[in-house]
Design a protein around this motif. Structure first.
Motif, mmCIF file in Angstrom:
data_model
loop_
_atom_site.group_PDB
_atom_site.id
_atom_site.type_symbol
_atom_site.label_atom_id
_atom_site.label_comp_id
_atom_site.label_asym_id
_atom_site.label_seq_id
_atom_site.Cartn_x
_atom_site.Cartn_y
_atom_site.Cartn_z
ATOM 1 N N ASP A 71 0.843 -1.188 0.000
ATOM 2 C CA ASP A 71 0.000 0.000 0.000
ATOM 3 C C ASP A 71 0.882 1.243 0.000
ATOM 4 O OD1 ASP A 71 -1.718 2.135 0.618
ATOM 5 O OD2 ASP A 71 -3.070 0.830 1.738
ATOM 6 N N LYS B 126 0.081 4.229 0.305
ATOM 7 C CA LYS B 126 -0.408 5.261 1.228
ATOM 8 C C LYS B 126 0.003 4.975 2.667
ATOM 9 C CE LYS B 126 -4.436 5.948 -1.770
ATOM 10 N NZ LYS B 126 -5.907 5.787 -1.896
ATOM 11 N N THR B 127 -0.078 3.714 3.087
ATOM 12 C CA THR B 127 0.205 3.362 4.486
ATOM 13 C C THR B 127 1.559 2.699 4.677
ATOM 14 O OG1 THR B 127 -0.780 1.152 4.316
ATOM 15 C CG2 THR B 127 -2.267 2.987 4.813
ATOM 16 N N GLU C 180 1.955 -0.444 4.253
ATOM 17 C CA GLU C 180 1.702 -1.813 4.681
ATOM 18 C C GLU C 180 1.993 -2.832 3.581
ATOM 19 O OE1 GLU C 180 -1.996 -2.177 7.623
ATOM 20 O OE2 GLU C 180 -2.402 -0.842 5.922
ATOM 21 N N GLY D 64 2.705 -3.493 9.097
ATOM 22 C CA GLY D 64 3.089 -2.107 8.915
ATOM 23 C C GLY D 64 4.506 -2.010 8.394
ATOM 24 N N THR E 176 -0.385 -5.763 11.649
ATOM 25 C CA THR E 176 -1.486 -4.831 11.899
ATOM 26 C C THR E 176 -2.850 -5.500 11.820
ATOM 27 O OG1 THR E 176 -1.524 -4.195 9.549
ATOM 28 C CG2 THR E 176 -0.167 -2.853 11.034
ATOM 29 N N ASP F 82 -8.472 0.386 -1.220
ATOM 30 C CA ASP F 82 -8.236 1.013 0.085
ATOM 31 C C ASP F 82 -8.850 0.205 1.224
ATOM 32 O OD1 ASP F 82 -6.851 3.071 -1.074
ATOM 33 O OD2 ASP F 82 -8.521 4.482 -1.072
ATOM 34 N N ARG G 89 -9.664 -4.218 7.312
ATOM 35 C CA ARG G 89 -9.638 -3.889 8.750
ATOM 36 C C ARG G 89 -10.621 -4.792 9.485
ATOM 37 N NH1 ARG G 89 -4.925 -1.838 7.944
ATOM 38 N NH2 ARG G 89 -4.949 -0.106 6.454
#
Length: 498
Positions: A176, A178-179, A181, A203, A209, A229, A269
């Motif tokens: 990812d 953006k993060t 991860e 992470g 995570t 996302d 998540r």
């Protein structure tokens, strides 16, 4: 005395095992490599160190078997240095100590020598990725082997300091941008032929995570996936197995033409298995993904858009087939780059999704994008493609999934493609993309690819400028020997390794 390798298709000719470890300083560069290309192209190939003839005659050997042999092309200041080393897996070390192969059929422990049946079977030969300072060599029937990215020294079997509870780990983790991860999964995650699956993420500091355990509709091949996302989209192909097959010492996989392909959608998540949803389509084999994104549908719900290669039948004909349609001919299997749509508001338990839209209607494989745009609506896909009129030196056609002989830059908005010809008597391996700079627009950079020169029995590394894609390679880097067909690899910028 080492046994000779059997004269079978996946172990002879250009695919004869290389069995090379070492370094080659300053490879010959024809053309120009700009200084903006600064990093390492890592790739891995299945490369058996010892002949499989000890337990079998080679007739059951498939191209996915063989010990993982990692190549590193380090490009800096217009120069290229080469290094190659075997992943020192438990399997390889045991076979070296016996000077003989100890495993039998591909991914069937019941065909292994009794003294190694409790050993880790992974060959670490499918992909290599860089994460949190380590190079991870991957094979999806086990956990990664960690390597030093600078020296290619094997550091050991890696469970992320005890954080992984799954026994398996994908060969295609998603990153990812953006993060930071790394998003992963495992199938047959508790034991061979089980439907147990595990989703997990780490992470950028290497700390876990997320984790979610769930069941798949059947025990099948989940090689690749795509990420948005909020979701991970798994592709469960109708390449299936069961414990009785393994105990009978048959192949791990068999392709079932009666089964639909399934798509598993896992929320990124949370750890609730009841939130995992499955969707299905007709029989087919989506091999690799390019990317995915999520949008708002006209009904107000979430719609997932995913691009992949689709084979309308068995993409891996060296595995047996069942329930084969009477009129099916292998040479007539259609292969396309397609776009799937998954409506998350669909109400039935396993909804059937509509036919995918064709993005690029040519034989193609190994789709690659600008990884800075993972989970966003990308414009370009780079891939290997078959030009139908290409032939081998002896006049045989190169048409087919394993005979990609050019590169394509596909515009997902128009469906048109620029073709980069890489020379006669040549097969391309998987292309990877390197951006021109950290802030370059999407798709502005270089495509790097290893190619097989069939007439010369040698390999070249080619570099193509995406601004002049159809003009051919801007640089051709000569290797003084042959590297057999690899599976996957990745570009790592020098700043990221630092």
């Amino acid at each position: 005395m080492a046994l000779p390798f059997p004269d079978v298709p996946f172990l002879s000719g250009f695919e004869e095992p290389c069995r090379f470890e070492g370094k080659v300083f300053d490879l010959v560069v024809n053309g120009f490599l700009p200084r903006s290309i600064d990093g390492t192209f890592f790739r891995v190939m299945p490369d058996p160190l010892l002949s499989p003839a000890y337990f079998q005659d080679g007739t059951h050997y498939i191209p996915f078997d063989g010990d993982g042999n990692v190549s590193a092309f380090r490009i800096r200041d217009g120069h290229v240095d080469f290094q190659q080393a075997y992943v020192q897996t438990e399997r390889l070390k045991k076979e070296k100590s016996k000077r003989a192969s100890m495993w039998g059929r591909y991914r069937n422990p019941f065909t292994a020598h009794p003294c190694v049946r409790a050993a880790i079977e992974s060959t670490a030969n499918t992909n290599v990725v860089f994460f949190n300072g380590k190079l991870l060599a991957l094979k999806e029937n086990g956990l990664p082997y960690a390597m030093n990215p600078d020296t290619l020294e094997t550091l050991g079997y890696y469970d992320f300091e005890g954080q992984i509870t799954s026994k398996t780990f994908t060969a295609h983790p998603k990153f990812d941008p953006k993060t930071g991860e790394m998003v992963c999964w495992g199938y047959e995650a508790k034991a061979n032929a089980t439907t147990d699956c595990c989703y997990f993420a780490f992470g950028k500091d290497g700390k876990k995570t997320e984790e979610c355990w769930f069941k798949s509709p059947f025990c099948g091949f989940i090689h690749d996936a795509a990420m948005t996302d909020d979701y991970l989209i798994l592709m469960l192909c109708p390449l299936v197995t069961d414990l009785e097959r393994l105990k009978e010492k048959q192949t791990h996989w068999v392709y079932d033409y009666n089964l639909p392909v399934h798509f598993g959608v896992i929320p990124r998540r949370g750890s609730d298995p009841s939130k995992v949803r499955w969707f299905k389509w007709k029989n087919g084999f989506p091999t690799h993904t390019a990317n995915a994104t999520q949008v708002k549908g006209s009904n107000g719900g979430t719609k997932l858009i995913m691009d992949s290669v689709l084979v309308y039948g068995n993409a891996l004909p060296f595995f047996p087939e069942v329930n084969v349609p009477e009129n099916l001919k292998p040479e007539n299997l259609k292969i396309s780059m397609v776009r799937w749509e998954i409506d998350m508001l669909a109400s039935s338990s396993i909804p059937t999704i509509k036919d995918p839209k064709i993005l690029f209607d040519e034989v193609s494989e190994f789709p690659s994008i600008d990884d800075r745009f993972v989970s966003r609506a990308q414009k370009y896909i780079f891939c290997g493609v078959t030009i139908p009129d290409a032939v081998t030196p002896d006049g045989k056609s190169l048409v087919g999934l394993g005979a990609l002989n050019a590169l394509a830059k596909v515009d997902c908005q128009t469906g048109k493609a620029e073709i980069c010809h890489v020379g006669p008597d040549t097969i391309v391996q998987e292309p990877v993309f390197a951006p021109r700079s950290k802030d370059a627009v999407e798709g502005d950079g270089f495509v790097i690819c290893l190619v097989n020169r069939l007439d010369k029995m040698a390999s070249d590394l080619i570099v193509v400028d995406t601004r002049s894609f159809a003009d051919g390679p801007m640089a051709v880097v000569n290797l003084p020997f042959r590297l057999r067909q690899g599976l996957h690899g990745n570009w790592v910028d020098a700043s990221d390794m630092a």
